[in-house]
Design an enzyme around this catalytic site. Structure first.
Site, PDB file in Angstrom:
ATOM      1  N   HIS A  31       0.868  -1.187   0.000  1.00 23.83           N
ATOM      2  CA  HIS A  31       0.000   0.000   0.000  1.00 23.83           C
ATOM      3  C   HIS A  31       0.903   1.235   0.000  1.00 23.83           C
ATOM      4  CE1 HIS A  31      -3.758  -1.947   2.079  1.00 23.83           C
ATOM      5  NE2 HIS A  31      -4.036  -1.693   0.821  1.00 23.83           N
TER       6      HIS A  31
ATOM      7  N   CYS B 118      -2.337   2.731   9.212  1.00 20.41           N
ATOM      8  CA  CYS B 118      -3.363   1.780   8.752  1.00 20.41           C
ATOM      9  C   CYS B 118      -4.579   1.793   9.667  1.00 20.41           C
ATOM     10  CB  CYS B 118      -2.808   0.361   8.724  1.00 20.41           C
ATOM     11  SG  CYS B 118      -1.402   0.147   7.660  1.00 20.41           S
TER      12      CYS B 118
HETATM   13  C1  LIG Z   1      -1.771   1.311   5.514  1.00 22.30           C
HETATM   14  N1  LIG Z   1      -2.803   0.548   5.425  1.00 22.30           N
HETATM   15  C2  LIG Z   1      -4.095   1.055   5.641  1.00 22.30           C
HETATM   16  C3  LIG Z   1      -2.472  -0.671   5.347  1.00 22.30           C
HETATM   17  N2  LIG Z   1      -1.368  -0.943   4.931  1.00 22.30           N
HETATM   18  N3  LIG Z   1      -3.334  -1.519   5.812  1.00 22.30           N
HETATM   19  C4  LIG Z   1      -2.993  -2.676   6.405  1.00 22.30           C
HETATM   20  C5  LIG Z   1      -3.773  -3.770   5.802  1.00 22.30           C
HETATM   21  C6  LIG Z   1      -3.366  -5.094   6.348  1.00 22.30           C
HETATM   22  C7  LIG Z   1      -4.196  -6.201   5.824  1.00 22.30           C
HETATM   23  N4  LIG Z   1      -3.758  -7.439   6.408  1.00 22.30           N
HETATM   24  C8  LIG Z   1      -4.137  -6.307   4.314  1.00 22.30           C
HETATM   25  O1  LIG Z   1      -3.215  -6.936   3.814  1.00 22.30           O
HETATM   26  O2  LIG Z   1      -5.006  -5.784   3.632  1.00 22.30           O
END
Ligand SMILES: CN(C)C(=N)NCCC[C@H](N)C(=O)O
Length: 272
Positions: free
Chosen positions: A168, A262
Site C-alpha cells: 500500500h 493503517c
Molecule cells: C496502511 N494501510 C491502511 C495498510 N497498509 N493496511 C494494512 C492492511 C493489512 C491487511 N492485512 C491487508 O493486507 O489488507
C-alpha cells in the site's frame, strides 16, 4: 522552521476480532501466533494518544470474521466531506466495504460513493496539499485513480509500487504537512521515483531499516508525527526538521502488515 498542529478528525476500529488466519501480504504468517489482548492494548494506547494530542476520534463497530477491519484507513477516502468507499482486492476483506458505507450513511454523509474500481482507501490514496498521491501495483487498480480524481475533485498523481512488502502507498510514504512528505524510494518504480523527486525535492527519505519497521506508516498533524517507536532514524530526521515525533508500539498489528496509519482514517471536512 516553526510548525503548528491542526486538530484532526479520525475514524478507528477496535481490533476486537484481530488475528492472522489468512495471508494476503508478505507480513502475514497464519502459523505465527497472535495475541488479541496485546493487539487491543496497543490499539487502545494509540486511540488514547490521538485524544491526548487533541484530535477527535470516532469508532466503527468491529465485525466478527473480519480480522483486518482494525485497519480503518483502508475503508474509504474522505475529502471535503465526500466519502469514496473502498472496493477491496481480496475476498477476505470484501465485506468491510458495506460496513464502512453504512457507517458514513448513518453519520449523515450524503455523498457516499460506491467505487467502480478496486481501491483500498487511504491505504493507497494520500491527500497532500491540493493533490492526491495514489498508489497502484498491488492493491488499487490504476483505473481507480481517474475515478478518485472525479469523485474527490482533486488532481491525482499515480505512483507505482514495486516491492510486495510495501503493498500500500501508506507503507512507503507518509504525509507530514501541507506540502511535505517522507518516503522510501526503493518501494517505487524508477519513473515514480522521478515523479516524487520532482514534486518533493526536500522530502525526508527513509532508510531500509526504518521502512522495514513500518516507520512510514505514520500520522502527522502538521507538528506531531505518530510513528512506530522502532523507526529511530526517521524520528531523528523529523526532529531535525522541527517536527515532534511520537513513537508508539504497535508491533502486534504489524503481524498483519499494518501499523499506525493503517489504523487511522482521516475524516476531512463536514459530511457533504
Ligand atoms: C496502511 N494501510 C491502511 C495498510 N497498509 N493496511 C494494512 C492492511 C493489512 C491487511 N492485512 C491487508 O493486507 O489488507
Amino acid at each position: 522552521m516553526s510548525r503548528t498542529a491542526r486538530p484532526r478528525h479520525y475514524l478507528m476500529c477496535r481490533p476486537t476480532h484481530f488475528t492472522v488466519d489468512y495471508s494476503i501480504n508478505p507480513w502475514m504468517e497464519p502459523a505465527k501466533p497472535t495475541d488479541a489482548a496485546r493487539a487491543v492494548a496497543q490499539w487502545e494506547r494509540l486511540h488514547a494518544l490521538f485524544r491526548e494530542l487533541g484530535h477527535t476520534v470516532e469508532l466503527i463497530e468491529p465485525l466478527p470474521g473480519l480480522p483486518d477491519m482494525v485497519f480503518a484507513a483502508n475503508g474509504a477516502t474522505v475529502v471535503d466531506g465526500t466519502a469514496l468507499v473502498a472496493r477491496f482486492r481480496h475476498r477476505e476483506r470484501a465485506d468491510e466495504a458495506p460496513a464502512y458505507r453504512e457507517w458514513f450513511r448513518a453519520r449523515g454523509y450524503r455523498t457516499v460513493v460506491r467505487a467502480e474500481f478496486t481501491n483500498e482507501g487511504e491505504g493507497d490514496y494520500l491527500p497532500v496539499g491540493g493533490r492526491i498521491l495514489a498508489g497502484t501495483g498491488f492493491r488499487t487498480d490504476r483505473r481507480a485513480h481517474a475515478e478518485a480524481q472525479r469523485v474527490l475533485g482533486r488532481p491525482v498523481v499515480t505512483l507505482e509500487l514495486v516491492d510486495p512488502r510495501y503493498y500500500h502507498l501508506d507503507t512507503a510514504l507518509a504525509v507530514l504537512g501541507d506540502d511535505e512528505i517522507m518516503y522510501y524510494p526503493a518501494a517505487f518504480s524508477p519513473e515514480s521515483r522521478g515523479t516524487l523527486a520532482a514534486l518533493y525535492p526536500d522530502a525526508v527519505l527513509a532508510s531500509d531499516e526504518d521502512a522495514a519497521v513500518f516507520g512510514l506508516n505514520a500520522v502527522s498533524d502538521g507538528l506531531r508525527v505518530v510513528l512506530p517507536e522502532a523507526a529511530v532514524g526517521l524520528a531523528a530526521q523529523l526532529r531535525a526538521r522541527g517536527f515532534e515525533p511520537v513513537g508508539i508500539d504497535v508491533t502486534e498489528l504489524l503481524k498483519a502488515g499494518g501499523s499506525v496509519k493503517c489504523c487511522t482514517l482521516e475524516l476531512r471536512g463536514a459530511p457533504a
